[in-house]
Design a protein around this motif. Structure first.
Motif, PDB file in Angstrom:
ATOM      1  N   THR A  57       0.838  -1.203   0.000  1.00  0.00           N
ATOM      2  CA  THR A  57       0.000   0.000   0.000  1.00  0.00           C
ATOM      3  C   THR A  57       0.867   1.244   0.000  1.00  0.00           C
ATOM      4  O   THR A  57       0.654   2.171  -0.793  1.00  0.00           O
ATOM      5  CB  THR A  57      -0.935  -0.010   1.227  1.00  0.00           C
ATOM      6  OG1 THR A  57      -1.771  -1.174   1.162  1.00  0.00           O
ATOM      7  CG2 THR A  57      -1.799   1.244   1.282  1.00  0.00           C
ATOM      8  N   LEU A  79      -3.666   2.613   7.507  1.00  0.00           N
ATOM      9  CA  LEU A  79      -4.120   3.971   7.238  1.00  0.00           C
ATOM     10  C   LEU A  79      -2.933   4.924   7.115  1.00  0.00           C
ATOM     11  O   LEU A  79      -2.928   5.813   6.255  1.00  0.00           O
ATOM     12  CB  LEU A  79      -5.104   4.418   8.315  1.00  0.00           C
ATOM     13  CG  LEU A  79      -6.411   3.609   8.333  1.00  0.00           C
ATOM     14  CD1 LEU A  79      -7.272   4.010   9.524  1.00  0.00           C
ATOM     15  CD2 LEU A  79      -7.186   3.741   7.029  1.00  0.00           C
ATOM     16  N   GLU A  80      -1.904   4.713   7.921  1.00  0.00           N
ATOM     17  CA  GLU A  80      -0.686   5.520   7.821  1.00  0.00           C
ATOM     18  C   GLU A  80       0.010   5.291   6.476  1.00  0.00           C
ATOM     19  O   GLU A  80       0.606   6.209   5.902  1.00  0.00           O
ATOM     20  CB  GLU A  80       0.267   5.159   8.965  1.00  0.00           C
ATOM     21  CG  GLU A  80       1.512   6.008   9.018  1.00  0.00           C
ATOM     22  CD  GLU A  80       2.409   5.615  10.184  1.00  0.00           C
ATOM     23  OE1 GLU A  80       3.555   5.204   9.930  1.00  0.00           O
ATOM     24  OE2 GLU A  80       1.932   5.690  11.340  1.00  0.00           O
ATOM     25  N   ASP A  85      -7.321   3.618   2.090  1.00  0.00           N
ATOM     26  CA  ASP A  85      -8.508   4.464   2.119  1.00  0.00           C
ATOM     27  C   ASP A  85      -9.586   3.941   3.059  1.00  0.00           C
ATOM     28  O   ASP A  85     -10.499   4.685   3.430  1.00  0.00           O
ATOM     29  CB  ASP A  85      -9.071   4.597   0.702  1.00  0.00           C
ATOM     30  CG  ASP A  85      -8.056   5.249  -0.219  1.00  0.00           C
ATOM     31  OD1 ASP A  85      -7.932   6.485  -0.162  1.00  0.00           O
ATOM     32  OD2 ASP A  85      -7.367   4.522  -0.970  1.00  0.00           O
ATOM     33  N   ALA A  86      -9.495   2.668   3.415  1.00  0.00           N
ATOM     34  CA  ALA A  86     -10.474   2.059   4.321  1.00  0.00           C
ATOM     35  C   ALA A  86      -9.879   0.778   4.886  1.00  0.00           C
ATOM     36  O   ALA A  86      -8.880   0.260   4.376  1.00  0.00           O
ATOM     37  CB  ALA A  86     -11.780   1.768   3.593  1.00  0.00           C
ATOM     38  N   PHE A  87     -10.512   0.281   5.935  1.00  0.00           N
ATOM     39  CA  PHE A  87     -10.033  -0.914   6.624  1.00  0.00           C
ATOM     40  C   PHE A  87     -11.230  -1.771   6.998  1.00  0.00           C
ATOM     41  O   PHE A  87     -12.184  -1.285   7.607  1.00  0.00           O
ATOM     42  CB  PHE A  87      -9.268  -0.504   7.894  1.00  0.00           C
ATOM     43  CG  PHE A  87      -8.660  -1.653   8.639  1.00  0.00           C
ATOM     44  CD1 PHE A  87      -7.406  -2.138   8.306  1.00  0.00           C
ATOM     45  CD2 PHE A  87      -9.347  -2.261   9.676  1.00  0.00           C
ATOM     46  CE1 PHE A  87      -6.838  -3.194   8.993  1.00  0.00           C
ATOM     47  CE2 PHE A  87      -8.795  -3.326  10.371  1.00  0.00           C
ATOM     48  CZ  PHE A  87      -7.536  -3.796  10.024  1.00  0.00           C
ATOM     49  N   SER A 113      -5.008  -1.648  11.581  1.00  0.00           N
ATOM     50  CA  SER A 113      -5.672  -0.514  10.936  1.00  0.00           C
ATOM     51  C   SER A 113      -4.792   0.734  10.914  1.00  0.00           C
ATOM     52  O   SER A 113      -4.698   1.409   9.888  1.00  0.00           O
ATOM     53  CB  SER A 113      -7.009  -0.206  11.594  1.00  0.00           C
ATOM     54  OG  SER A 113      -6.829   0.210  12.932  1.00  0.00           O
TER      55      SER A 113
END
Length: 125
Positions: free
Chosen positions: A71, A97-98, A102-104, A93
């Protein structure tokens, strides 16, 4: 007659059964074109080869390159595709996200969660 939108999805998971489950969930919707990758390196290679996707469903624990690193690599390359982390590790998560996810979502993926996600990303009518 209007042409239906084709939604290109890359499913990234080292477990072929999980990839199959995600394919089955997405098969409920018309116009989804699915590509599979067995690890993060293969996913990154798809983008390096010029392939474009509307959505990436990304697992965490995989050989060669894990989902967090994949990612981060994609986002650092300027890829704007929506990346959704889907893993059984709820504690991941923050790392995802870091890295730019865009979503988890937590496995097992529920159809209702996937539908909400697709609607939020304007990938479902």
């Amino acid at each position: 007659m209007a042409t239906a939108q084709v939604v290109k999805v890359l499913i990234v998971d080292d477990d072929s059964v999980i990839r199959g489950v995600h394919k089955m969930l997405l098969a409920r919707f018309a116009g989804f074109q699915i590509t599979e990758a067995e690890n993060g390196k293969v996913a990154v290679d798809h983008f390096n080869d010029g392939n474009e996707f509307d959505l990436v469903l990304m697992d965490k624990e995989m050989p060669e390159m894990d989902g967090v690193k994949a990612t981060r690599t994609l986002k650092e390359k300027g890829v704007h595709t929506k990346v959704v982390a889907i893993t059984g590790d709820e504690s991941a998560s923050g790392a995802f996200l870091e890295a730019g996810a865009d979503a988890f979502l937590v496995k097992p993926t529920k159809l209702s969660e996937l539908v909400n996600l697709l609607k939020n990303f304007n990938l479902l009518n």
